[in-house]
Design an enzyme around this catalytic site. Structure first.
Site, PDB file in Angstrom:
ATOM      1  N   ASN A 132       1.681 -26.323 -14.144  1.00 53.06           N
ATOM      2  CA  ASN A 132       0.389 -26.893 -13.761  1.00 53.06           C
ATOM      3  C   ASN A 132      -0.529 -26.872 -14.982  1.00 53.06           C
ATOM      4  O   ASN A 132      -0.985 -25.813 -15.400  1.00 53.06           O
ATOM      5  CB  ASN A 132      -0.215 -26.065 -12.617  1.00 53.06           C
ATOM      6  CG  ASN A 132      -1.552 -26.602 -12.138  1.00 53.06           C
ATOM      7  OD1 ASN A 132      -2.176 -27.428 -12.789  1.00 53.06           O
ATOM      8  ND2 ASN A 132      -2.012 -26.105 -10.995  1.00 53.06           N
ATOM      9  N   HIS A 158      -1.171 -34.998  -9.123  1.00 57.23           N
ATOM     10  CA  HIS A 158      -1.388 -33.797  -9.924  1.00 57.23           C
ATOM     11  C   HIS A 158      -0.191 -32.879  -9.747  1.00 57.23           C
ATOM     12  O   HIS A 158       0.266 -32.631  -8.626  1.00 57.23           O
ATOM     13  CB  HIS A 158      -2.677 -33.105  -9.468  1.00 57.23           C
ATOM     14  CG  HIS A 158      -2.832 -31.710  -9.980  1.00 57.23           C
ATOM     15  ND1 HIS A 158      -2.630 -31.378 -11.298  1.00 57.23           N
ATOM     16  CD2 HIS A 158      -3.156 -30.547  -9.342  1.00 57.23           C
ATOM     17  CE1 HIS A 158      -2.822 -30.069 -11.452  1.00 57.23           C
ATOM     18  NE2 HIS A 158      -3.142 -29.561 -10.286  1.00 57.23           N
ATOM     19  N   CYS A 162      -8.626 -29.297 -11.728  1.00 57.13           N
ATOM     20  CA  CYS A 162      -7.414 -30.129 -11.772  1.00 57.13           C
ATOM     21  C   CYS A 162      -7.675 -31.576 -11.373  1.00 57.13           C
ATOM     22  O   CYS A 162      -6.847 -32.452 -11.637  1.00 57.13           O
ATOM     23  CB  CYS A 162      -6.332 -29.523 -10.887  1.00 57.13           C
ATOM     24  SG  CYS A 162      -5.925 -27.814 -11.299  1.00 57.13           S
TER      25      CYS A 162
END
Length: 312
Positions: free
Chosen positions: A267, A237, A112
């Site tokens: 996500n 994020h 990520c």
């Protein structure tokens, strides 16, 4: 010479999967997911859509937005942990499909935090005069590695892609400072199993992320000789709304100065920061000369942040 983003694009697949859809196939609820994560829906790629297909769609938009041609790109960096196959790299597939015949190409795996890692890598190539334009793509097809038996992780992830053209920008703009980091001892808390499914120790990852996102955001400001009061917008994020809020509070920003797209996309790992940038630009929340902080964390464990003055 300063390097910055001169063009940006995104792509999310058409198929939308809501929390109510997930209620029908596992022991969960819309309320449980929303209150713990902030997620309401996510996009899933079609069976015949590969990671490279998502990447190409976002890249084409970024190239058009930058006003350049594929032939002008010197390097392609693709941040992903869900490659079509082990090799050739997604970056090479993107190069072929774009017709970027003059570009070197490679994938980078920082989960990520991948978009930040690739953005910082691109910055150095541009500022060293090695390449005029670098294409950075953050892309994931996480739906193919979700463990549908694990309700704690299965509800979190979505598919998507974002892309940025990194090139020379005017004095005072672009990437002003950065921080990259890793802690391999935490790798056991977030990883891909031998069955190619995501496994996560949510409690440990949460504690790590709450600490590291805030610290990294503050660190890049200090490196750039700036303060919290200088920040116009935070783009974290999009992993979990509570983690995101902790970073916002660390910077002492009001809610309207933080990007929040997790409710729409879930996500999307390496794609999430770039997707959020596009959405906030389109909404008029990011303006010329705004000071942005981009910050993310991921499996590895990895983390990264940049302070950036927006504009060409």
């Amino acid at each position: 010479m300063n390097a910055g983003i001169i063009g940006i694009g995104k792509y999310v697949p058409e198929k939308v999967v809501t929390n109510f859809d997930l209620e029908k196939i596992m022991d969960t609820s819309d309320e449980w997911i929303r209150t713990r994560t902030g997620i309401e829906e996510r996009h899933f790629a079609a069976d015949d859509q590969e990671t490279s297909d998502l990447a190409v769609a976002a890249a084409k938009e970024a190239i058009a937005n930058a006003g350049i041609t594929p032939e002008e790109i010197g390097l392609i960096l693709v941040a992903t942990v869900t490659q079509d196959q082990t090799f050739p790299s997604v970056a090479c597939m993107v190069q072929e499909q774009l017709g970027a015949v003059n570009a070197a190409a490679m994938d980078q795996a920082a989960a990520c935090a991948g978009f930040i890692y690739s953005l910082v890598t691109a910055k150095h190539f541009v500022e060293a005069n090695a390449y005029k334009y670098v294409l950075v793509v953050g892309v994931e097809k996480l739906s193919k590695v979700v463990d549908w038996e694990d309700r704690n992780t299965a509800v979190l992830f979505g598919d998507g892609a974002s892309a940025a053209i990194v090139g020379q920008v005017s004095e005072g703009r672009g990437i002003l400072s950065f921080e990259l980091g890793a802690d391999g001892t935490g790798g056991k808390n977030l990883y891909l199993t031998k069955q190619d499914t995501i496994a996560m120790n949510g409690r440990e990852v949460f504690k790590f992320a709450v600490r590291q996102m805030g610290e990294s955001a503050v660190n890049v400001l200090e490196k750039a000789g700036l303060t919290k009061e200088d920040v116009d917008f935070l783009v974290p994020h999009q992993a979990n709304i509570r983690i995101m809020e902790s970073a916002r509070e660390r910077l002492e920003l009001p809610p309207e100065k933080m990007s929040k797209t997790i409710h729409k996309y879930g996500n999307t790992s390496a794609a999430s920061i770039g997707i959020s940038l596009v959405d906030e630009l389109e909404a008029g929340k990011i303006k010329e000369d705004d000071l942005l902080v981009l910050v993310g964390f991921g499996g590895g464990l990895t983390w990264g942040a940049v302070a950036m003055r927006w504009g060409k």
